[in-house]
Scaffold this motif. Structure first.
Motif, PDB file in Angstrom:
ATOM      1  N   ALA A 139     -28.243 -37.310 -10.940  1.00 57.92           N
ATOM      2  CA  ALA A 139     -27.892 -37.193  -9.153  1.00 57.92           C
ATOM      3  C   ALA A 139     -26.856 -37.601  -7.947  1.00 57.92           C
ATOM      4  O   ALA A 139     -26.665 -37.735  -6.945  1.00 57.92           O
ATOM      5  CB  ALA A 139     -29.241 -37.566  -9.113  1.00 57.92           C
ATOM      6  N   THR A 140     -26.998 -39.166  -8.427  1.00 57.97           N
ATOM      7  CA  THR A 140     -25.919 -39.848  -7.794  1.00 57.97           C
ATOM      8  C   THR A 140     -24.841 -39.243  -7.466  1.00 57.97           C
ATOM      9  O   THR A 140     -23.831 -39.238  -6.533  1.00 57.97           O
ATOM     10  CB  THR A 140     -25.685 -41.708  -7.778  1.00 57.97           C
ATOM     11  OG1 THR A 140     -26.857 -41.542  -8.079  1.00 57.97           O
ATOM     12  CG2 THR A 140     -25.026 -41.964  -7.386  1.00 57.97           C
ATOM     13  N   GLU A 141     -23.969 -38.979  -8.648  1.00 55.32           N
ATOM     14  CA  GLU A 141     -22.465 -38.472  -9.071  1.00 55.32           C
ATOM     15  C   GLU A 141     -22.702 -37.285  -8.010  1.00 55.32           C
ATOM     16  O   GLU A 141     -21.521 -36.754  -7.275  1.00 55.32           O
ATOM     17  CB  GLU A 141     -22.360 -38.214 -10.513  1.00 55.32           C
ATOM     18  CG  GLU A 141     -21.513 -38.884 -11.284  1.00 55.32           C
ATOM     19  CD  GLU A 141     -21.954 -38.646 -12.390  1.00 55.32           C
ATOM     20  OE1 GLU A 141     -21.157 -39.454 -13.497  1.00 55.32           O
ATOM     21  OE2 GLU A 141     -22.513 -37.574 -13.309  1.00 55.32           O
ATOM     22  N   LEU A 142     -23.550 -36.003  -7.784  1.00 53.97           N
ATOM     23  CA  LEU A 142     -24.162 -35.080  -6.957  1.00 53.97           C
ATOM     24  C   LEU A 142     -23.760 -35.611  -5.952  1.00 53.97           C
ATOM     25  O   LEU A 142     -23.468 -34.418  -4.885  1.00 53.97           O
ATOM     26  CB  LEU A 142     -25.408 -34.475  -7.020  1.00 53.97           C
ATOM     27  CG  LEU A 142     -24.811 -33.443  -7.800  1.00 53.97           C
ATOM     28  CD1 LEU A 142     -26.126 -32.462  -8.505  1.00 53.97           C
ATOM     29  CD2 LEU A 142     -24.282 -32.285  -6.943  1.00 53.97           C
ATOM     30  N   GLY A 143     -24.196 -35.889  -5.207  1.00 54.08           N
ATOM     31  CA  GLY A 143     -24.246 -36.730  -4.031  1.00 54.08           C
ATOM     32  C   GLY A 143     -23.159 -37.301  -3.492  1.00 54.08           C
ATOM     33  O   GLY A 143     -22.520 -36.358  -2.496  1.00 54.08           O
TER      34      GLY A 143
END
Lengths: 147, 147
Positions: free
Chosen positions: A56-60
């Motif tokens: 999720a962090t990478e996606l953000g």
DNA sequence: CCAAACTGGTTTCATCTGTAACCATCGAAA
DNA sequence: TTTCGATGGTTACAGATGAAACCAGTTTGG
């Protein structure tokens, strides 16, 4: 050119925002009409389709979304069974996200539409204009990046 | 360049939106920190400061805002006593909006800040880059205008 | 080993947003 | 006139948003 007046129509932040808003609004019809996706959901789909697997962090980071947006978009795509979460082995806070078959199908269906949209937009410009917008945007991105 | 993959980072609608969003976010601090204005409120203030008097409909056209945004922004600025409404003589649906002394003071205070912001943004670019972004944006505006 | 600081991700809450319905007024056509 | 569609503007409602609080798990320093 009154010195104490701001001409909104020529003010770059305003023009940029209005332009992006108009383009984005146009484009959003592609994913909204077709699948009822929101922009964060579209970006999530697009990011995972492109990269395969992300947290999720990478996606953000990749798609410039606030983490609450990511969280909600992921939850919705999971509800649709368009993506699955796999817990990380070594860090149990982290989940690896990936598209399911159904998610991938939707992604593959939308990619050509997105590309066509961009192409049709740029087709309305001359070569010079096309080069100008692309390099201008890149330059501003760089300027913001740098500080 | 996989043909069936969309590279989000190079996709113009995305880049444009992200750029505009970043610039707008930066800029918003000027009117938000200083006066707690929202973007619609800032645009309303700016539009009226620039033109002197407008109706809500005209305001919406000039600053690309949905009429509900205009309605709410006007209501808030009125609550602050930054603008007044004057009923139209011949058409009682219409109200002419104008800044009060206080509204004008706030406007005059913000204009230099806005101009400085734009200047500092463009200063980070070379002449060529500056020309590119300005003409590129203009070209895309024209392309959308045209159809 | 343990506390404190930190990080990935979710939820709460208050605010902002757009669609659609609405109210009042206006203009045109019968 | 009266009626009816269009127009200026507001409001209700349902979603979308971001800041901040939160929970769980992890790292760091003592």
């Amino acid at each position: 050119m009154e010195p104490d007046i701001l001409e909104l129509e020529s003010f770059l932040p305003y023009r940029l925002y209005r332009l992006a808003d108009a383009v984005s609004r146009e484009f959003s019809r592609i994913y909204r009409d077709r699948h009822g996706l929101t922009r964060p959901e579209w970006r999530t789909l697009s990011g995972l389709g492109q990269r395969g697997t992300m947290t999720a962090t990478e996606l953000g980071e990749q798609s410039a979304m606030h983490k609450t947006k990511v969280s909600r978009a992921v939850a919705e795509l999971e509800r649709r069974r368009w993506l699955t979460r796999t817990p990380d082995e070594s860090d149990r806070r982290v989940e690896h996200l990936a598209l399911t078959k159904a998610g991938l199908t939707a992604y593959r269906e939308m990619v050509p539409l997105a590309k066509a949209f961009e192409r049709q937009l740029l087709e309305r410009l001359s070569h010079q204009e096309r080069a100008a917008i692309v390099s201008g945007v890149a330059a501003l991105e760089g300027a913001l990046e740098g500080k």
